[in-house]
Design a protein around this motif. Structure first.
Motif, PDB file in Angstrom:
ATOM      1  N   ARG A 118       0.824  -1.215   0.000  1.00  0.00           N
ATOM      2  CA  ARG A 118       0.000   0.000   0.000  1.00  0.00           C
ATOM      3  C   ARG A 118       0.856   1.262   0.000  1.00  0.00           C
ATOM      4  O   ARG A 118       0.393   2.330  -0.400  1.00  0.00           O
ATOM      5  CB  ARG A 118      -0.961  -0.002   1.182  1.00  0.00           C
ATOM      6  CG  ARG A 118      -2.069  -1.018   1.025  1.00  0.00           C
ATOM      7  CD  ARG A 118      -2.953  -1.074   2.263  1.00  0.00           C
ATOM      8  NE  ARG A 118      -3.917  -2.138   2.164  1.00  0.00           N
ATOM      9  CZ  ARG A 118      -5.145  -2.013   1.659  1.00  0.00           C
ATOM     10  NH1 ARG A 118      -5.537  -0.846   1.196  1.00  0.00           N
ATOM     11  NH2 ARG A 118      -5.956  -3.033   1.607  1.00  0.00           N
ATOM     12  N   ALA A 119       2.107   1.146   0.451  1.00  0.00           N
ATOM     13  CA  ALA A 119       3.025   2.286   0.439  1.00  0.00           C
ATOM     14  C   ALA A 119       3.623   2.505  -0.950  1.00  0.00           C
ATOM     15  O   ALA A 119       4.363   3.465  -1.158  1.00  0.00           O
ATOM     16  CB  ALA A 119       4.134   2.065   1.462  1.00  0.00           C
ATOM     17  N   GLY A 120       3.340   1.600  -1.893  1.00  0.00           N
ATOM     18  CA  GLY A 120       3.817   1.770  -3.252  1.00  0.00           C
ATOM     19  C   GLY A 120       5.059   0.979  -3.589  1.00  0.00           C
ATOM     20  O   GLY A 120       5.682   1.201  -4.629  1.00  0.00           O
ATOM     21  N   PHE A 121       5.437   0.048  -2.732  1.00  0.00           N
ATOM     22  CA  PHE A 121       6.637  -0.759  -2.953  1.00  0.00           C
ATOM     23  C   PHE A 121       6.260  -2.207  -3.215  1.00  0.00           C
ATOM     24  O   PHE A 121       5.183  -2.650  -2.820  1.00  0.00           O
ATOM     25  CB  PHE A 121       7.544  -0.703  -1.711  1.00  0.00           C
ATOM     26  CG  PHE A 121       8.015   0.684  -1.387  1.00  0.00           C
ATOM     27  CD1 PHE A 121       9.075   1.247  -2.086  1.00  0.00           C
ATOM     28  CD2 PHE A 121       7.401   1.423  -0.395  1.00  0.00           C
ATOM     29  CE1 PHE A 121       9.505   2.523  -1.790  1.00  0.00           C
ATOM     30  CE2 PHE A 121       7.825   2.704  -0.099  1.00  0.00           C
ATOM     31  CZ  PHE A 121       8.882   3.263  -0.790  1.00  0.00           C
ATOM     32  N   PRO A 122       7.162  -2.968  -3.845  1.00  0.00           N
ATOM     33  CA  PRO A 122       6.912  -4.406  -3.957  1.00  0.00           C
ATOM     34  C   PRO A 122       6.851  -5.008  -2.548  1.00  0.00           C
ATOM     35  O   PRO A 122       7.585  -4.576  -1.656  1.00  0.00           O
ATOM     36  CB  PRO A 122       8.131  -4.935  -4.719  1.00  0.00           C
ATOM     37  CG  PRO A 122       8.777  -3.735  -5.330  1.00  0.00           C
ATOM     38  CD  PRO A 122       8.413  -2.566  -4.473  1.00  0.00           C
ATOM     39  N   PRO A 123       5.992  -5.992  -2.333  1.00  0.00           N
ATOM     40  CA  PRO A 123       5.864  -6.541  -0.973  1.00  0.00           C
ATOM     41  C   PRO A 123       7.133  -7.238  -0.508  1.00  0.00           C
ATOM     42  O   PRO A 123       7.879  -7.787  -1.317  1.00  0.00           O
ATOM     43  CB  PRO A 123       4.716  -7.539  -1.093  1.00  0.00           C
ATOM     44  CG  PRO A 123       4.687  -7.912  -2.537  1.00  0.00           C
ATOM     45  CD  PRO A 123       5.154  -6.690  -3.289  1.00  0.00           C
ATOM     46  N   VAL A 124       7.372  -7.164   0.779  1.00  0.00           N
ATOM     47  CA  VAL A 124       8.423  -7.949   1.427  1.00  0.00           C
ATOM     48  C   VAL A 124       7.709  -9.080   2.135  1.00  0.00           C
ATOM     49  O   VAL A 124       6.852  -8.846   2.991  1.00  0.00           O
ATOM     50  CB  VAL A 124       9.232  -7.102   2.434  1.00  0.00           C
ATOM     51  CG1 VAL A 124      10.191  -7.975   3.230  1.00  0.00           C
ATOM     52  CG2 VAL A 124       9.979  -5.981   1.713  1.00  0.00           C
ATOM     53  N   HIS A 125       8.021 -10.301   1.731  1.00  0.00           N
ATOM     54  CA  HIS A 125       7.389 -11.463   2.359  1.00  0.00           C
ATOM     55  C   HIS A 125       8.338 -12.007   3.424  1.00  0.00           C
ATOM     56  O   HIS A 125       9.447 -12.442   3.097  1.00  0.00           O
ATOM     57  CB  HIS A 125       7.062 -12.536   1.314  1.00  0.00           C
ATOM     58  CG  HIS A 125       6.042 -12.084   0.323  1.00  0.00           C
ATOM     59  ND1 HIS A 125       4.708 -11.940   0.645  1.00  0.00           N
ATOM     60  CD2 HIS A 125       6.153 -11.711  -0.971  1.00  0.00           C
ATOM     61  CE1 HIS A 125       4.047 -11.509  -0.410  1.00  0.00           C
ATOM     62  NE2 HIS A 125       4.894 -11.356  -1.403  1.00  0.00           N
ATOM     63  N   LEU A 126       7.906 -11.949   4.660  1.00  0.00           N
ATOM     64  CA  LEU A 126       8.722 -12.481   5.751  1.00  0.00           C
ATOM     65  C   LEU A 126       8.863 -13.985   5.578  1.00  0.00           C
ATOM     66  O   LEU A 126       7.902 -14.675   5.251  1.00  0.00           O
ATOM     67  CB  LEU A 126       8.077 -12.167   7.097  1.00  0.00           C
ATOM     68  CG  LEU A 126       7.856 -10.685   7.424  1.00  0.00           C
ATOM     69  CD1 LEU A 126       7.164 -10.539   8.767  1.00  0.00           C
ATOM     70  CD2 LEU A 126       9.164  -9.928   7.407  1.00  0.00           C
ATOM     71  N   ALA A 127      10.055 -14.481   5.815  1.00  0.00           N
ATOM     72  CA  ALA A 127      10.327 -15.916   5.688  1.00  0.00           C
ATOM     73  C   ALA A 127       9.605 -16.685   6.789  1.00  0.00           C
ATOM     74  O   ALA A 127       9.256 -16.133   7.837  1.00  0.00           O
ATOM     75  CB  ALA A 127      11.825 -16.172   5.776  1.00  0.00           C
ATOM     76  N   GLU A 128       9.400 -17.962   6.540  1.00  0.00           N
ATOM     77  CA  GLU A 128       8.855 -18.830   7.590  1.00  0.00           C
ATOM     78  C   GLU A 128       9.844 -18.852   8.752  1.00  0.00           C
ATOM     79  O   GLU A 128      11.063 -18.793   8.544  1.00  0.00           O
ATOM     80  CB  GLU A 128       8.653 -20.249   7.061  1.00  0.00           C
ATOM     81  CG  GLU A 128       7.515 -20.360   6.070  1.00  0.00           C
ATOM     82  CD  GLU A 128       6.155 -20.073   6.691  1.00  0.00           C
ATOM     83  OE1 GLU A 128       5.943 -20.390   7.877  1.00  0.00           O
ATOM     84  OE2 GLU A 128       5.303 -19.525   5.982  1.00  0.00           O
TER      85      GLU A 128
END
Length: 152
Positions: A118-128
């Motif tokens: 929503r901030a306009g950046f590609p998402p950062v997916h937290l690792a398992e």
């Protein structure tokens, strides 16, 4: 075993306790072509809120930078309220340090990715995360930090 001594483990509520986003160098940072560095910190905390009722929270801080300039900083804390009764005391630590965070973490991952998108950046997916290994490491660290009694 009487009914009043039956072990109880129930999720009362899962909720987003805290979320913040900072992007102090926008809009100029959107024009950067360089790949940012990403630093992710995680933490777990647990506390009693009533008799047999506990709040467990998992917090994440995602700080991305290009050089010394911040691209964005997201801090997010996902929490849950759990009813935990009639369990042996030695099981309480693992329940609150492993089982509860495993339940909460998928919600945290989704919220962090959503805020960043929503901030306009590609998402950062937290690792398992292996919360059992994290818990065991914290327990070992606490034992290492415990004061030693030395007798002559």
């Amino acid at each position: 075993m009487s009914d009043d001594q039956t072990p109880v483990f129930q999720i009362q509520r899962i909720y987003l306790k805290e979320a913040s986003l900072e992007q102090p160098n926008s809009p100029a940072i959107f024009l950067e072509q360089q790949q940012p560095s990403v630093d992710i910190q995680l933490g777990v905390e647990a506390k009693g809120v009533a008799d047999g009722v506990y709040e467990v929270a998992v917090a994440a801080t995602v700080h991305t930078k290009i050089g010394e300039r911040t691209v964005f900083l997201v801090e997010c804390k996902q929490a849950g309220i759990f009813e935990i009764r009639n369990l042996p005391q030695e099981q309480m630590g693992p329940i609150m340090g492993i089982a509860c965070p495993q339940i909460i973490y998928p919600y945290l991952r989704a919220n962090v990715a959503d805020v960043i998108t929503r901030a306009g950046f590609p998402p950062v997916h937290l690792a398992e995360i292996n919360f059992q290994a994290m818990y065991e490491q914290q327990q070992a660290q606490q034992q290492d930090d415990a004061p030693r009694i030395v007798t002559a």
